[in-house]
Design a protein around this motif. Structure first.
Motif, PDB file in Angstrom:
ATOM      1  N   ARG A  69     -22.324  18.230  35.366  1.00  0.00           N
ATOM      2  CA  ARG A  69     -22.627  16.878  34.895  1.00  0.00           C
ATOM      3  C   ARG A  69     -23.977  16.972  34.173  1.00  0.00           C
ATOM      4  O   ARG A  69     -24.387  16.119  33.350  1.00  0.00           O
ATOM      5  CB  ARG A  69     -22.817  15.967  36.284  1.00  0.00           C
ATOM      6  CG  ARG A  69     -23.990  16.381  37.070  1.00  0.00           C
ATOM      7  CD  ARG A  69     -23.837  15.568  38.418  1.00  0.00           C
ATOM      8  NE  ARG A  69     -25.003  15.820  39.295  1.00  0.00           N
ATOM      9  CZ  ARG A  69     -24.749  16.606  40.485  1.00  0.00           C
ATOM     10  NH1 ARG A  69     -23.554  16.420  40.988  1.00  0.00           N
ATOM     11  NH2 ARG A  69     -25.948  16.417  41.496  1.00  0.00           N
ATOM     12  N   ALA A 117     -34.311  12.415  39.587  1.00  0.00           N
ATOM     13  CA  ALA A 117     -35.157  13.393  38.624  1.00  0.00           C
ATOM     14  C   ALA A 117     -34.151  14.340  38.078  1.00  0.00           C
ATOM     15  O   ALA A 117     -32.858  14.707  38.491  1.00  0.00           O
ATOM     16  CB  ALA A 117     -36.123  13.905  39.822  1.00  0.00           C
ATOM     17  N   MET A 144     -28.651   9.541  32.294  1.00  0.00           N
ATOM     18  CA  MET A 144     -27.640  10.661  33.008  1.00  0.00           C
ATOM     19  C   MET A 144     -26.272  10.243  32.821  1.00  0.00           C
ATOM     20  O   MET A 144     -25.950   9.535  34.108  1.00  0.00           O
ATOM     21  CB  MET A 144     -28.073  10.929  34.142  1.00  0.00           C
ATOM     22  CG  MET A 144     -29.723  11.626  34.522  1.00  0.00           C
ATOM     23  SD  MET A 144     -30.212  12.333  35.743  1.00  0.00           S
ATOM     24  CE  MET A 144     -31.749  12.983  35.303  1.00  0.00           C
ATOM     25  N   ALA A 186     -30.408  16.490  42.356  1.00  0.00           N
ATOM     26  CA  ALA A 186     -31.136  15.072  42.476  1.00  0.00           C
ATOM     27  C   ALA A 186     -30.101  13.976  42.468  1.00  0.00           C
ATOM     28  O   ALA A 186     -30.272  12.967  43.240  1.00  0.00           O
ATOM     29  CB  ALA A 186     -32.087  14.708  41.005  1.00  0.00           C
ATOM     30  N   GLY A 187     -28.831  14.048  41.545  1.00  0.00           N
ATOM     31  CA  GLY A 187     -28.019  13.005  41.676  1.00  0.00           C
ATOM     32  C   GLY A 187     -27.351  12.754  42.905  1.00  0.00           C
ATOM     33  O   GLY A 187     -27.249  11.568  43.280  1.00  0.00           O
ATOM     34  N   MET A 188     -27.177  13.647  43.804  1.00  0.00           N
ATOM     35  CA  MET A 188     -26.685  13.666  44.977  1.00  0.00           C
ATOM     36  C   MET A 188     -27.481  12.963  45.939  1.00  0.00           C
ATOM     37  O   MET A 188     -27.208  12.212  46.760  1.00  0.00           O
ATOM     38  CB  MET A 188     -26.146  15.008  45.639  1.00  0.00           C
ATOM     39  CG  MET A 188     -25.494  15.143  46.807  1.00  0.00           C
ATOM     40  SD  MET A 188     -25.032  16.696  47.391  1.00  0.00           S
ATOM     41  CE  MET A 188     -26.693  17.234  47.723  1.00  0.00           C
TER      42      MET A 188
HETATM   43  N1  ASP Z   1     -29.074  18.089  37.777  1.00  0.00           N
HETATM   44  C1  ASP Z   1     -29.063  16.700  37.185  1.00  0.00           C
HETATM   45  C2  ASP Z   1     -29.753  16.736  35.835  1.00  0.00           C
HETATM   46  O1  ASP Z   1     -30.904  17.455  36.000  1.00  0.00           O
HETATM   47  C3  ASP Z   1     -29.182  15.600  37.798  1.00  0.00           C
HETATM   48  C4  ASP Z   1     -28.375  15.443  38.889  1.00  0.00           C
HETATM   49  O2  ASP Z   1     -27.127  14.694  38.464  1.00  0.00           O
HETATM   50  O3  ASP Z   1     -28.640  16.048  40.007  1.00  0.00           O
HETATM   51  O4  ASP Z   1     -29.731  16.235  34.889  1.00  0.00           O
END
Ligand code: ASP
Length: 423
Positions: free
Chosen positions: A401, A363, A321, A368-370
């Protein structure tokens, strides 16, 4: 022109634009309830369908992909190379984020009083649900290994565990003489075809699903009270812009170099080929939900081999990611600045390490990144309560992102495809 002949990404794009337009009209005419009750559910149904297929897709394509590699030494070479490239691109992305945020310094735009006011307002709320119990440094490794496969398969947040099982299964298959595993290999090959066909069917709903998602999002954003964010709007805007600049540098400055030099693909053809996946990543904010389309784009539009996409992309959707790690680095520095902390060079290096790990552990679902940002903030001693501040702008940044996350996976898949010959 028949609808079926129009390329999917144009249909998705039209759906997105129409959805936003509908959202704006709905806000002005007060159709909030109508949109919530009758339009948004179609977006939810679409995302559910994509998530529904994610676990079967990971299992089937990974096992099929690995058994297609035929021998363990090839698998370990490709595996090491894939993971190495994933780490490299992630570290480059985090570093890019750090450079940009150290130039723009978004957190310094808030006056001292406002900053103090903010600290008072944003202490101890919202984040309580986000922060996780004290975990040891190896917790993320423990979390990868499931103690129960069926439990892991019941949660889309445990995809890394499902990947672990599938990898182990696939490795076991190629360690056994082919004649003994023929039935299983054939079974997974046909399951793979079936899952692909299911994805094809689901994607027919994409334009409608994306329309509904955008319509829902637009009314929702307009529906929230902007007064709270107005006073810090400028600062947040600069923070968001910093993330966006970083993401643009990665996608248009760094990836093209990899695509040209290592994957030897024409950059234009590459971006055109993966456009449907990027658009879907943008509208779903989930690399996992986008995975089926990412695979389809790579195979059909870029001509990548199924053995490569089947192995590299499912792994990448959860562990690679680049966009998320960049965002985490910028957010950490931004919040440190808001709290009046000066991060040392050593602390910034820590951010590189933890943002890399946190993005691996995130995930592939919206937001999820937050949540994993908590780990990065903890590592450099920035109060995690600050996350409340960036809530407001998180969704649009998540959309962007995720586009970078998905693009990064396809870049690595293209490189592996060119540099590894799999008979
Ligand atoms: N939404 C992002 C993804 O699924 C993960 C994230 O940065 O929250 O790649």
């Amino acid at each position: 022109m028949k609808l079926a002949r129009i390329p999917l990404h144009w249909l998705i794009l039209t759906g997105m634009a129409a959805g936003m337009l509908f959202g704006v009209v709905a806000v002005n005419l007060g159709w909030h309830e109508f949109t919530k009750d009758w339009i948004s559910p179609w977006g939810t149904i679409f995302i559910n369908l994509l998530k529904l297929i994610a676990i079967p897709l990971i299992i089937v394509s990974l096992i099929n992909g690995i058994s297609g590699l035929n021998d363990v030494s090839r698998l370990s070479r490709i595996g090491l190379k894939t993971v190495g490239l994933y780490l490299l691109t992630t570290v480059i992305a985090v570093s890019t984020g750090l450079v940009v945020v150290n130039i723009t310094n978004p957190g310094t735009y808030l006056s001292a009083e406002k900053s103090a006011e903010f600290r008072e307002n944003y202490t101890g709320n919202a984040v309580q649900n986000l922060s996780q119990p004290e975990a040891g440094p190896l917790q993320f490794v423990i979390d990868i290994v499931p103690d129960n496969l069926f439990k892991a398969m019941t949660s889309n947040a445990s995809m890394l565990q499902v990947i672990f099982f599938s990898l182990l299964f696939g490795v076991a298959v190629i360690l056994i003489p082919p004649q003994k595993t023929l039935i299983v290999r054939n079974l997974f090959e046909s399951l793979n075809e079936i899952v692909m066909q299911m994805i094809h069917l689901i994607m027919k709903m994409a334009p409608l699903g994306v329309f509904a998602l955008m319509a829902g999002l637009t009314t929702q954003l307009a529906g929230t009270n902007p007064a709270d964010t107005l006073q810090i709007f400028g600062t947040l805007g600069i923070y968001a812009l910093t993330v966006v600049i970083g993401l643009f540098v990665v996608i248009f400055g760094i990836y093209p170099v990899f695509i040209r030099i290592f994957a030897r693909l024409p950059v234009k053809k590459f971006f055109k080929g993966i456009a449907p996946a990027q658009l879907l990543a943008f509208s779903t904010s989930s690399s996992a939900a986008t995975l089926p389309v990412t695979m389809e784009c790579c195979e059909e539009n870029l001509g990548l081999r199924k053995e490569v996409t089947g192995f590299v992309l499912p792994l990448g959707a959860t562990v690679n990611m680049d966009g998320t790690s960049l965002y985490q680095a910028v957010a950490a520095v931004f919040l440190a600045q808001i709290y009046g902390m000066d991060l040392t060079f050593g602390q910034q290096l820590t951010i590189i390490l933890t943002a890399t790990l946190a993005s691996i552990g995130s995930a592939a679902v919206p937001g999820a990144g937050m949540i994993m940002l908590v780990i990065v903030l903890n590592s450099v001693g920035v109060p995690t309560e600050g996350i409340a501040l960036i809530f407001a702008v998180d969704r649009p940044l998540d959309m962007l992102r995720t586009v970078v996350n998905v693009t990064g996976d396809t870049v690595v898949a293209s490189i592996i495809n060119r540099t590894e010959s799999i008979p």
